[in-house]
Design an enzyme around this catalytic site. Structure first.
Site, mmCIF file in Angstrom:
data_model
loop_
_atom_site.group_PDB
_atom_site.id
_atom_site.type_symbol
_atom_site.label_atom_id
_atom_site.label_comp_id
_atom_site.label_asym_id
_atom_site.label_seq_id
_atom_site.Cartn_x
_atom_site.Cartn_y
_atom_site.Cartn_z
ATOM 1 N N PRO A 2 0.639 -1.295 0.000
ATOM 2 C CA PRO A 2 0.000 0.000 0.000
ATOM 3 C C PRO A 2 0.660 1.336 0.000
ATOM 4 O O PRO A 2 0.223 2.176 0.690
ATOM 5 C CB PRO A 2 -0.757 -0.025 1.294
ATOM 6 C CG PRO A 2 -0.036 -0.943 2.119
ATOM 7 C CD PRO A 2 0.678 -1.875 1.204
ATOM 8 N N GLU A 3 1.506 1.739 -0.776
ATOM 9 C CA GLU A 3 1.818 3.178 -0.823
ATOM 10 C C GLU A 3 1.451 3.609 -2.235
ATOM 11 O O GLU A 3 1.030 2.768 -3.033
ATOM 12 C CB GLU A 3 3.287 3.438 -0.457
ATOM 13 C CG GLU A 3 3.519 3.144 1.022
ATOM 14 C CD GLU A 3 4.902 3.466 1.552
ATOM 15 O OE1 GLU A 3 5.561 4.377 1.043
ATOM 16 O OE2 GLU A 3 5.318 2.785 2.504
ATOM 17 N N LYS A 54 -3.111 7.423 -2.555
ATOM 18 C CA LYS A 54 -3.291 6.114 -1.939
ATOM 19 C C LYS A 54 -4.716 5.586 -2.076
ATOM 20 O O LYS A 54 -5.207 4.898 -1.173
ATOM 21 C CB LYS A 54 -2.877 6.179 -0.459
ATOM 22 C CG LYS A 54 -1.573 5.426 -0.173
ATOM 23 C CD LYS A 54 -1.186 5.465 1.293
ATOM 24 C CE LYS A 54 -0.146 6.502 1.580
ATOM 25 N NZ LYS A 54 0.319 6.474 2.994
ATOM 26 N N ASN A 183 5.315 4.958 4.674
ATOM 27 C CA ASN A 183 6.476 4.789 5.536
ATOM 28 C C ASN A 183 7.781 4.452 4.829
ATOM 29 O O ASN A 183 8.831 4.894 5.240
ATOM 30 C CB ASN A 183 6.184 3.737 6.609
ATOM 31 C CG ASN A 183 6.978 3.994 7.871
ATOM 32 O OD1 ASN A 183 7.353 5.132 8.157
ATOM 33 N ND2 ASN A 183 7.246 2.952 8.624
#
Length: 417
Positions: A2-3, A54, A183
DNA sequence: CGTCCACGTCTAC
DNA sequence: TAGACCTGGACGG
């Protein structure tokens, strides 16, 4: 997965796999999912996807039926429907045979073929969500990858926002301004520019212009082969060639998109390419500490003035056995094809999945989980080793040549301080 | 077996 | 600014 880059790759995946495929019937949801049902049923429809930061949006488009008139059965859609997805920590799309549904396939679209195939939104942790007839989340800013101008403009024109009082590494996760950064990207981006993660965001951003200076200039490659200059004075090669922080928030994610494959997704063998691409996140020898939101920030060198006081710092890896360790340095070089790619996947997952008539699909009762994890105090480095793609047998023999070994700096931890 | 950790939001004190 | 929300892989005992 997920980014931003993974969400975009997911949209490319859907468009590629579903091209020419006709779907039919009702969109089905697993019983355990808390997201809304998708009120869409149609004899024949297509599926396409787009991404923004996103989020991914699927568009279900009803096909013209042959028998005009009378074509729209009661309750059957004749207008397109858009569904907006967020992936949480583990969401992704997969297109498989109906009898090979992945575990945790929480939303499913069935093709009209026989044997039937299914496009599934898979999400083990269920932090992801979907929104029928939804729109891009209003509070999220322009996409860092595909709305670069707008993304830049919004930030330079809102620097007085209190949001920028925080450390740059924490602001980079603010989706109101950095829609698509996550992150691993924040670590890679700050690392490239050697910006201490806990420096006030406004300090590093003020002075930047709406227009990207590089946009006008020729795009210089960064290859600084010749290090020595005529007069021996060398300056930071980076500055002026890689662009400023905002530009890297655009180009670094695009590098991941260009790696193809699945980016941050251990599932695939090409995950190794992604690992080889990482220069800082989870890399041996880098430092890491928890930011004010409890998220692990990976970096090298000075943490910066706003670093959490106590701060617990996990990690310190050292490396020992284990297969691949070769180079971590920036040379990366997309690794060689590794002749023994071997598709493997010998192990068949168990049936599992929604098909079960029982209502309770997931194990674990709710209550049972209410553990609390205090234990804050101690912040000793826990595990070591980075995982390796499962299944790989790791031919650990090899033996790292004593060459460019990377002396680990050992995390600041335990150091007096 | 148990603990810690993970690519991210959300919403309640 | 803490939890809450979840599953599962890597490790440690």
């Amino acid at each position: 997965m997920p980014e931003g880059p993974e969400l975009h790759l997911a949209s490319l995946y859907v468009n590629k796999m579903c091209k020419g495929v006709v779907f039919t019937g009702t969109v089905r949801k697993s019983d355990v999912s808390k997201s809304a049902d998708v009120p869409f049923t149609c004899e024949a429809f297509r599926i396409t996807a787009t991404s923004r930061g996103k989020e991914v949006k699927l568009t279900l488009t009803p096909m013209k039926s042959d028998d005009a008139k009378k074509s729209v059965k009661a309750g059957h859609a004749d207008q397109p429907m858009e569904i907006v997805f967020r992936f949480g920590m583990s969401g992704f799309f997969r297109f498989t045979a109906e009898d090979a549904l992945p575990k945790h396939a929480h939303l499913r679209f069935y093709s009209k073929e026989t044997p039937c195939r299914v496009l599934s939104f898979v999400d083990a942790r269920r932090f992801g969500s979907w929104h029928p007839n939804g729109t891009w989340q209003p509070d999220r800013g322009p996409c860092i990858m595909f709305e670069y101008e707008g993304f830049r403009e919004k930030i330079v024109s809102h620097l007085s926002d209190r949001a920028f009082d925080r450390p740059i590494c924490e602001v980079l996760l603010n989706q109101k301004y950095f829609n698509g950064i996550g992150n691993y990207l924040r670590a890679e981006i700050l690392f490239r520019l050697n910006i201490p993660p806990f420096v006030p965001a406004r300090t590093v951003l003020e002075g930047l212009k709406s227009e990207d200076v590089l946009e006008n200039k020729k795009m210089v490659k960064i290859e600084i082969t010749d290090t020595k200059t005529s007069d021996g004075v060398k300056q930071k090669p980076v500055k002026g060639e890689t662009g400023d922080l905002l530009r890297l928030c655009h180009t670094v994610p695009l590098e991941v998109v260009n790696l193809g494959g699945k980016g941050y997704d251990p599932e695939k063998a090409d995950y190794s390419d992604f690992k080889a691409w990482l220069q800082c996140y989870y890399v041996d020898g880098m430092k890491s500490i928890r930011d004010h939101n409890g998220r692990t920030m990976w970096f090298k060198g000075d943490p910066g003035p706003m670093a959490p006081k106590d701060s617990k710092s996990p990690k310190a890896k050292k490396r020992a056995k284990k297969e691949d360790d070769h180079d971590y340095t920036e040379k990366k070089k997309v690794a060689r094809k590794s002749s023994a790619s071997t598709p493997k996947k010998n192990v068949v997952k168990k049936e599992t999945v929604t098909k079960t008539p029982k209502k309770e699909t997931d194990a674990h009762s709710k209550e049972a989980v209410s553990k609390r994890r205090k234990a804050r105090e101690v912040n000793t480095p826990r595990h070591e080793q980075r995982s390796a793609p499962r299944g790989k047998k790791s031919s650990s023999n090899a033996e790292p040549p004593a060459g460019p070994q990377r002396r680990s700096e050992r995390v600041t931890r335990q150091n007096s301080k």
